[in-house]
Design a protein around this motif. Structure first.
Motif, mmCIF file in Angstrom:
data_model
loop_
_atom_site.group_PDB
_atom_site.id
_atom_site.type_symbol
_atom_site.label_atom_id
_atom_site.label_comp_id
_atom_site.label_asym_id
_atom_site.label_seq_id
_atom_site.Cartn_x
_atom_site.Cartn_y
_atom_site.Cartn_z
ATOM 1 N N ARG A 25 1.050 -1.378 0.089
ATOM 2 C CA ARG A 25 -0.052 0.071 -0.079
ATOM 3 C C ARG A 25 1.029 1.326 -0.077
ATOM 4 O O ARG A 25 0.693 2.155 -0.663
ATOM 5 C CB ARG A 25 -1.056 -0.018 1.286
ATOM 6 N N THR A 26 1.931 1.194 0.890
ATOM 7 C CA THR A 26 2.904 2.392 0.775
ATOM 8 C C THR A 26 3.474 2.702 -0.738
ATOM 9 O O THR A 26 3.544 3.787 -1.296
ATOM 10 C CB THR A 26 4.156 2.190 1.494
ATOM 11 N N ALA A 27 3.914 1.509 -1.213
ATOM 12 C CA ALA A 27 4.566 1.537 -2.647
ATOM 13 C C ALA A 27 3.655 2.146 -3.641
ATOM 14 O O ALA A 27 3.753 2.780 -4.490
ATOM 15 C CB ALA A 27 4.949 0.155 -2.913
ATOM 16 N N TYR A 28 2.145 1.619 -3.321
ATOM 17 C CA TYR A 28 1.220 2.262 -4.490
ATOM 18 C C TYR A 28 0.933 3.512 -4.300
ATOM 19 O O TYR A 28 0.795 4.287 -5.198
ATOM 20 C CB TYR A 28 -0.126 1.380 -4.266
ATOM 21 N N ALA A 29 0.955 4.078 -2.708
ATOM 22 C CA ALA A 29 0.791 5.427 -2.575
ATOM 23 C C ALA A 29 1.965 6.150 -3.431
ATOM 24 O O ALA A 29 1.560 7.311 -3.975
ATOM 25 C CB ALA A 29 0.911 5.676 -1.193
ATOM 26 N N ALA A 30 2.916 5.697 -3.567
ATOM 27 C CA ALA A 30 4.252 6.645 -3.802
ATOM 28 C C ALA A 30 4.177 6.345 -5.337
ATOM 29 O O ALA A 30 4.181 7.549 -5.947
ATOM 30 C CB ALA A 30 5.626 6.002 -3.539
ATOM 31 N N LEU A 31 4.121 5.383 -6.163
ATOM 32 C CA LEU A 31 4.471 4.802 -7.433
ATOM 33 C C LEU A 31 3.136 5.133 -8.213
ATOM 34 O O LEU A 31 3.310 5.167 -9.605
ATOM 35 C CB LEU A 31 4.815 3.653 -7.448
ATOM 36 N N VAL A 32 1.880 5.216 -7.847
ATOM 37 C CA VAL A 32 0.633 5.391 -8.687
ATOM 38 C C VAL A 32 0.169 6.689 -8.153
ATOM 39 O O VAL A 32 -0.290 7.376 -8.939
ATOM 40 C CB VAL A 32 -0.269 4.262 -8.219
ATOM 41 N N GLU A 33 -0.049 7.016 -6.879
ATOM 42 C CA GLU A 33 -0.720 8.040 -6.458
ATOM 43 C C GLU A 33 -0.046 9.420 -6.084
ATOM 44 O O GLU A 33 -0.602 10.641 -6.593
ATOM 45 C CB GLU A 33 -1.466 7.913 -4.875
ATOM 46 N N ARG A 34 1.034 9.353 -5.493
ATOM 47 C CA ARG A 34 1.751 10.677 -5.210
ATOM 48 C C ARG A 34 2.734 10.920 -6.574
ATOM 49 O O ARG A 34 3.007 12.179 -6.828
ATOM 50 C CB ARG A 34 2.406 10.563 -3.913
ATOM 51 N N ALA A 35 3.523 9.949 -6.904
ATOM 52 C CA ALA A 35 4.876 10.457 -7.876
ATOM 53 C C ALA A 35 4.458 9.474 -8.877
ATOM 54 O O ALA A 35 5.702 8.318 -8.920
ATOM 55 C CB ALA A 35 5.932 10.437 -7.090
ATOM 56 N N PRO A 36 3.450 9.129 -9.741
ATOM 57 C CA PRO A 36 3.455 8.063 -10.634
ATOM 58 C C PRO A 36 4.509 7.955 -11.432
ATOM 59 O O PRO A 36 5.399 8.887 -11.938
ATOM 60 C CB PRO A 36 2.386 8.629 -11.410
ATOM 61 N N VAL A 37 4.962 6.608 -11.671
ATOM 62 C CA VAL A 37 6.144 6.357 -12.459
ATOM 63 C C VAL A 37 5.298 5.597 -13.733
ATOM 64 O O VAL A 37 4.325 4.751 -13.709
ATOM 65 C CB VAL A 37 7.142 5.231 -11.807
ATOM 66 N N GLU A 38 6.052 6.024 -14.911
ATOM 67 C CA GLU A 38 5.487 5.574 -16.089
ATOM 68 C C GLU A 38 6.186 4.528 -16.862
ATOM 69 O O GLU A 38 7.341 4.246 -16.438
ATOM 70 C CB GLU A 38 5.280 6.738 -16.834
ATOM 71 N N PRO A 39 5.615 3.854 -17.625
ATOM 72 C CA PRO A 39 6.237 2.689 -18.391
ATOM 73 C C PRO A 39 7.242 3.199 -19.195
ATOM 74 O O PRO A 39 7.372 4.250 -19.746
ATOM 75 C CB PRO A 39 5.178 1.836 -19.184
ATOM 76 N N GLY A 40 8.574 2.714 -18.809
ATOM 77 C CA GLY A 40 9.797 3.019 -19.757
ATOM 78 C C GLY A 40 10.637 3.849 -18.923
ATOM 79 O O GLY A 40 11.636 4.215 -19.146
ATOM 80 N N GLN A 41 10.231 4.407 -17.696
ATOM 81 C CA GLN A 41 10.990 5.394 -16.894
ATOM 82 C C GLN A 41 11.772 4.576 -15.829
ATOM 83 O O GLN A 41 11.762 3.160 -15.843
ATOM 84 C CB GLN A 41 9.974 6.350 -15.924
ATOM 85 N N THR A 42 12.669 5.227 -15.269
ATOM 86 C CA THR A 42 13.572 4.398 -14.417
ATOM 87 C C THR A 42 13.355 4.805 -12.963
ATOM 88 O O THR A 42 13.363 5.883 -12.625
ATOM 89 C CB THR A 42 15.025 4.833 -14.788
ATOM 90 N N LEU A 43 13.200 3.773 -11.982
ATOM 91 C CA LEU A 43 13.051 3.961 -10.834
ATOM 92 C C LEU A 43 14.127 3.322 -9.788
ATOM 93 O O LEU A 43 14.497 2.383 -10.090
ATOM 94 C CB LEU A 43 11.571 3.141 -10.322
ATOM 95 N N LEU A 44 14.635 4.233 -8.953
ATOM 96 C CA LEU A 44 15.648 4.097 -7.989
ATOM 97 C C LEU A 44 15.164 3.791 -6.715
ATOM 98 O O LEU A 44 14.426 4.629 -6.179
ATOM 99 C CB LEU A 44 16.574 4.950 -7.906
ATOM 100 N N VAL A 45 15.161 2.536 -6.168
ATOM 101 C CA VAL A 45 14.883 2.284 -4.816
ATOM 102 C C VAL A 45 15.728 2.202 -3.746
ATOM 103 O O VAL A 45 16.716 1.453 -4.007
ATOM 104 C CB VAL A 45 14.034 0.928 -4.959
ATOM 105 N N LEU A 46 15.819 3.019 -2.851
ATOM 106 C CA LEU A 46 16.923 2.950 -1.490
ATOM 107 C C LEU A 46 16.234 1.821 -0.588
ATOM 108 O O LEU A 46 14.885 1.591 -0.514
ATOM 109 C CB LEU A 46 16.945 4.412 -1.176
#
Length: 328
Positions: A132-153
């Motif tokens: 749910r936290t990951a969804y909040a970040a990656l979909v609701e608050r700072a959406p990541v789009e197909p083909g973009q690069t996501l760096l996870v700490l």
């Protein structure tokens, strides 16, 4: 009424001294909640903050610990969309003092999902908070789009590993940042296209090589501190950093002038429930992804019910994956 045992924090400080196993009684659930017989409960760094008195949303003890749990429904209020006997996982009423490290637990109805077929009890107990936290970040608050690069700490941690998997399911290229060969290998097994050891070599140079100098579109940051500050050097123009937590002990240091000159955005992420129908739709989507095998709880250590105080103390520096407590 239901009676059983529950781990409760009675004093801030060392978890092994301030947490007690107590006999407790649970009344019928109020509207908006349901009561389950707990089989498993997920653990994480917030438990450490709660035990230390550093969790900003809770007052003074006594209160129950454990933000998420899975089990069988034993009682529902009138009009509930769940029924007695349903196998469910969800977020507990921990903000009201009722946690998941207990034989019974109240779950927020609109933050609860029927467990998909094939999901184990251990996976179910550790599913709600991380995804749910990951969804909040990656979909609701700072959406990541197909083909973009996501760096996870902190990518070997519970929320980091969830973000790796969800990011990949959303079509992003994923870069996992973790410390040491064991954690890097774990990340590679759980959705990382590339891995970077922040303890070895030049992290910025490594990310630059992976992205061919372009930088990353989104930094998912549950860590903060110097690691997050270093990651910011690799953010692409118009990139975003999702501020999720501060496992390092301090939040990411942000410089407004640097944000202006390099044209990037910082977004705070708190996975608080929204309007009930919309929230239920989020959980349905996560359950669908899990049911199709696109995401799965990255279970790490599984602990016995009697080990909760020691387990919480260890969450300050856990091994890779999601720590889970088996209650029943």
């Amino acid at each position: 009424m239901f009676s059983g045992r529950a781990w409760r924090l009675v004093a801030f400080g060392d978890p092994e001294e301030g947490i007690e196993l107590q006999e407790t009684v649970w009344a019928e659930p109020p509207p908006g909640q349901l009561l389950i017989r707990v089989r498993t409960a997920g653990a994480g760094f917030p438990d450490v903050l709660m035990a230390a008195g550093r969790f900003p949303l809770l007052g003074a003890p006594p209160f129950g610990l454990g933000e998420e749990a899975a089990g069988e429904v034993v009682a529902v209020p009138p009009g509930s969309r769940f029924a007695v006997g349903d196998r469910v996982a969800g977020i507990t009423a921990f903000l009201e003092g009722w946690g998941g490290y207990a034989e019974y637990a109240y779950l927020r109805e609109h933050s609860t999902v029927r467990i998909p077929s094939g999901m184990t009890d251990e996976q179910a107990g550790g599913f709600p908070i991380g995804f749910r936290t990951a969804y909040a970040a990656l979909v609701e608050r700072a959406p990541v789009e197909p083909g973009q690069t996501l760096l996870v700490l902190g990518a070997a941690g519970s929320t980091g590993a969830a973000a790796l998997q969800l990011g990949r399911a959303l079509g992003a290229t994923t870069i996992a940042v973790a410390g040491g060969p064991e954690k890097l290998a774990f990340c590679a097994r759980h959705g990382a296209d590339h891995v970077v050891d922040h303890r070895a070599g030049d992290m910025t140079a490594r990310i630059d090589a992976i992205t061919r100098g372009r930088g990353v579109d989104l930094v998912y940051d549950p860590v903060g501190g110097s690691t997050a500050a270093t990651a910011l050097r690799s953010i692409a123009p118009r990139g975003r950093i999702a501020v999720v937590g501060l496992a390092s002990g301090s939040p990411v240091p942000l410089d407004p002038m640097d944000m202006l000159l390099r044209n990037y955005t910082a977004v705070g992420v708190l996975a608080s429930p929204g309007e009930p129908a919309a929230e239920a739709a989020v959980w349905d989507r996560l359950a669908d992804l899990a049911g199709r095998g696109e995401i799965a709880t990255p279970v790490g250590a599984v602990h016995g019910f009697g080990d909760v105080p020691r387990m919480i103390a260890a969450q300050a520096a856990p091994g890779p994956g999601k720590s889970v407590v088996r209650v029943a």
